[in-house]
Enzyme design. Structure first.
Site, short mmCIF file in Angstrom:
data_model
loop_
_atom_site.label_atom_id
_atom_site.label_comp_id
_atom_site.label_asym_id
_atom_site.label_seq_id
_atom_site.Cartn_x
_atom_site.Cartn_y
_atom_site.Cartn_z
CB VAL A 152 2.71 18.76 5.98
CG1 VAL A 152 1.82 17.70 6.28
CG2 VAL A 152 1.82 19.95 6.02
CG ASP A 153 6.89 20.52 10.49
OD1 ASP A 153 6.40 19.54 10.74
OD2 ASP A 153 7.94 20.71 10.98
CG LEU A 154 9.85 18.35 8.93
CD1 LEU A 154 11.11 16.78 9.06
CD2 LEU A 154 11.03 19.38 9.04
NE ARG B 259 0.98 10.03 10.43
CZ ARG B 259 0.19 9.50 9.63
NH1 ARG B 259 -0.54 8.84 10.02
NH2 ARG B 259 1.41 8.92 8.58
NE ARG C 261 -1.16 12.97 8.33
CZ ARG C 261 -1.50 13.50 8.96
NH1 ARG C 261 -2.18 14.53 9.15
NH2 ARG C 261 -0.16 14.46 8.95
CB CYS D 82 -3.70 11.67 12.67
SG CYS D 82 -2.89 9.89 11.55
CG ASP E 212 3.45 1.73 9.12
OD1 ASP E 212 3.30 2.62 10.46
OD2 ASP E 212 3.88 1.98 7.93
NE ARG F 14 -7.10 3.59 5.93
CZ ARG F 14 -5.76 4.30 7.12
NH1 ARG F 14 -6.11 4.51 8.44
NH2 ARG F 14 -4.72 4.55 6.28
CE LYS G 128 -2.25 1.79 4.33
NZ LYS G 128 -1.26 2.78 4.38
CG ASN G 129 2.17 2.88 3.51
OD1 ASN G 129 1.09 3.16 3.49
ND2 ASN G 129 2.30 2.72 4.95
N1 EPU Z 1 6.77 14.62 10.77
C1 EPU Z 1 7.47 15.60 11.23
N2 EPU Z 1 7.19 17.28 10.01
C2 EPU Z 1 6.79 16.27 9.09
C3 EPU Z 1 6.77 14.96 8.56
C4 EPU Z 1 6.76 14.04 9.27
O1 EPU Z 1 7.06 15.99 12.25
O2 EPU Z 1 6.72 17.18 8.18
C5 EPU Z 1 6.90 13.30 11.76
C6 EPU Z 1 6.31 12.38 12.20
O3 EPU Z 1 4.57 13.30 12.59
C7 EPU Z 1 6.46 11.33 12.84
C8 EPU Z 1 8.35 10.98 11.84
O4 EPU Z 1 8.34 12.58 11.41
O5 EPU Z 1 6.91 11.33 13.73
C9 EPU Z 1 7.95 10.41 10.48
O6 EPU Z 1 6.95 10.43 10.02
P1 EPU Z 1 6.67 9.95 8.49
O7 EPU Z 1 6.67 11.76 7.20
O8 EPU Z 1 8.06 9.44 7.27
O9 EPU Z 1 5.46 9.64 8.05
P2 EPU Z 1 4.70 9.74 6.65
O10 EPU Z 1 5.04 10.21 5.70
O11 EPU Z 1 3.42 10.35 6.86
C10 EPU Z 1 4.52 7.10 6.15
C11 EPU Z 1 3.80 5.64 6.49
C12 EPU Z 1 3.13 5.63 7.50
C13 EPU Z 1 4.93 4.94 8.62
C14 EPU Z 1 5.57 6.40 8.23
C15 EPU Z 1 7.02 5.79 8.92
C16 EPU Z 1 2.68 5.62 4.22
C17 EPU Z 1 1.56 6.28 3.15
N3 EPU Z 1 2.70 6.16 5.11
O12 EPU Z 1 4.03 8.55 6.66
O13 EPU Z 1 2.28 4.51 7.34
O14 EPU Z 1 4.15 4.95 9.76
O15 EPU Z 1 6.01 6.45 6.83
O16 EPU Z 1 7.57 4.49 8.45
O17 EPU Z 1 3.19 5.32 3.51
C18 EPU Z 1 0.46 2.80 8.40
O18 EPU Z 1 0.65 2.35 6.80
O19 EPU Z 1 -0.27 2.19 8.56
C19 EPU Z 1 1.11 3.98 8.43
C20 EPU Z 1 0.94 5.02 9.25
#
Ligand code: EPU
Length: 429
Positions: free
Chosen positions: A133-135, A131, A102, A126, A316, A408, A22-23
């Site tokens: 999206v600042d980065l 979570r 998201r 969430c 995960d 999902r 999925k991811n």
């Molecule tokens: N973070 C920030 N700012 C940002 C982005 C991320 O502080 O702008 C923080 C997040 O809050 C978190 C950490 O950085 O604490 C890591 O987040 P990441 O951006 O890596 O997560 P994501 O891309 O939103 C994906 C997967 C998640 C998985 C995470 C970590 C998808 C669609 N989602 O999320 O999968 O847990 O990476 O490996 O790829 C799931 O499938 O159930 C799921 C939640």
């Protein structure tokens, strides 16, 4: 609302085919926005999240075609889809769509890179943490985008297209790395992404973009270099196997006992988790095109785990591993370092008789001799499946509510487990 009924206690024996990830499929589908030509994706899982993203892309004007079934294909061998973004009619991703999923926020990068503008709703809260999206916004700014927040939307513009730049993530982010890769691939000049996520899904996206004509080096390492090109073209790409589905079924077998071969998957996608499983006493072997998991008779050893970005133990799989540890001989400590609120399964596992204490980001699990079935529910996908695993090993009946979370992310869950001897049924209502 549908429910899942499980009568626990049966060991799992047989073969489980693993679906496409999925991811990986989600960012690959989003990458279709980067070209007017067709992107064909093979091995796309049939999941609610995939259907939601198709709707979101359709709203932008992406043409979506599901290729008809071929001889030998079943509903569990994944689907082939063709996405064509030749006629984009809208660069806005509205709140009601983005808030359902998201990952759809990531459309910001291809829209900005190809059309010079994007208006994408902030995703909101969430179940597993704040979570932010600042980065992701920081990465787009590093590529020269002008960004404003207006009415809950991120409004992003470029004057003469994105420009290559240096992006250094202060913390590893999968979504941030996806967005940086997609933006940089169509930017003018060179981009270097430092402290990039090394997850296999990032490598899969990079490989697909390379097939589309992008120039990317270093995906799978913390430093990725991208030489922007002026346009990308169509391609055909097969989605990599789902490492989280693989690990989930591996943990189920470690918990119930039995002997299961997980087909169409790869051990190198989840070494950390498989090593931990072997330490708990499960026998893990690689076989051609898959992994075999066995546990016969021996008890489950308690093992401590800390979640980490790849190649560490994945967040995960944390909930599923905690389910396994509830029946371990002794005490284990599970530390969650990625998300601040990912212990929602703890109270539900307790309803089955688990003994778990929380101290901040640490869960201390005292193994018990047996779990007993009960009605439970969960607030996110991975927490829900941890309850399925626990229910399979518990005595008596477990009823899992809010099944839409499972839909999902787990393709044909009841069919796959049912064929291995699990007593599991969906009750529709
Ligand atoms: N973070 C920030 N700012 C940002 C982005 C991320 O502080 O702008 C923080 C997040 O809050 C978190 C950490 O950085 O604490 C890591 O987040 P990441 O951006 O890596 O997560 P994501 O891309 O939103 C994906 C997967 C998640 C998985 C995470 C970590 C998808 C669609 N989602 O999320 O999968 O847990 O990476 O490996 O790829 C799931 O499938 O159930 C799921 C939640």
């Amino acid at each position: 609302m549908d429910r899942i009924h499980i009568t626990g206690g049966a060991p799992l024996n047989g073969v489980i085919p693993i679906s496409g990830a999925k991811n990986a499929a989600l960012p690959l589908m989003i990458a279709s926005l980067m070209t007017g030509e067709t992107l064909e994706l093979v091995n796309v899982p049939r999941l609610a999240d995939i259907a939601s993203l198709s709707r979101i892309l359709g709203n932008h004007g992406v043409d979506h075609m599901v290729v008809g079934k071929r001889p030998g294909q079943t509903t569990e061998t994944g689907q082939t889809i063709r996405l064509t973004a030749s006629n984009i009619i809208d660069t806005t991703a509205p709140y009601d769509l983005v808030s359902t999923m998201r990952a759809s926020f990531w459309v910001i990068a291809p829209l900005l890179a190809r059309f010079g503008e994007a208006r994408v709703s902030l995703p909101g809260g969430c179940a597993i943490g704040t979570r932010p999206v600042d980065l992701l916004i920081m990465a787009m700014e590093a590529l020269g985008a002008q960004i404003e927040i207006d009415g809950g939307y991120v409004v992003a513009k470029t004057r003469n297209g994105l420009r290559g730049g240096d992006i250094r993530f202060p913390k590893v982010t999968v979504g941030g790395t996806h967005v940086a890769l997609m933006g940089a691939a169509l930017a003018h000049g060179t981009t270097v992404i430092e402290n990039a996520a090394r997850e296999p899904e990032v490598v899969d996206l990079a490989e697909c973009l390379i097939k589309m004509g992008a120039r990317i080096e270093g995906a799978g390492t913390p430093r990725i270099a991208v030489e922007g090109v002026s346009r990308l073209h169509g391609a055909r790409h097969e989605v990599l196997p789902d490492r989280i589905e693989t690990g989930t079924y591996a943990m189920a077998v470690a918990m119930t006992g039995g002997d299961v071969t997980l087909e169409n998957t790869r051990a190198d996608l989840l070494h950390a988790a498989l090593d931990v499983l072997a330490t708990t006493g499960a026998e893990v072997t690689t076989v051609p095109d898959g992994i075999r998991i066995r546990r016969n008779g021996a008890g489950i050893a308690a093992v401590d785990v800390t979640t980490d970005p790849f190649p560490g133990f994945p967040t995960d799989l944390q909930a599923q591993f905690m389910a396994l540890m509830t029946l371990a001989q002794g005490r284990s400590q599970i530390r969650e370092t990625i998300f601040e609120n990912r212990f929602m399964h703890v109270q539900e596992l307790a309803r089955l008789g688990a003994k778990i204490r929380l101290e901040g980001d640490l869960a201390i699990v005292e193994g018990v001799e047996r779990l007993k079935g009960a009605p439970v529910m969960a607030t996110d996908l991975r927490a829900s499946v941890s309850l399925v695993i626990a229910g399979l090993a518990a005595e008596g009946e477990t009823q899992i509510n809010r099944v839409y979370h499972l839909d999902r992310g787990f393709e044909a869950l009841e069919a796959k487990l049912g064929r291995c001897g699990a007593q599991i049924q969906r009750v529709r209502s």
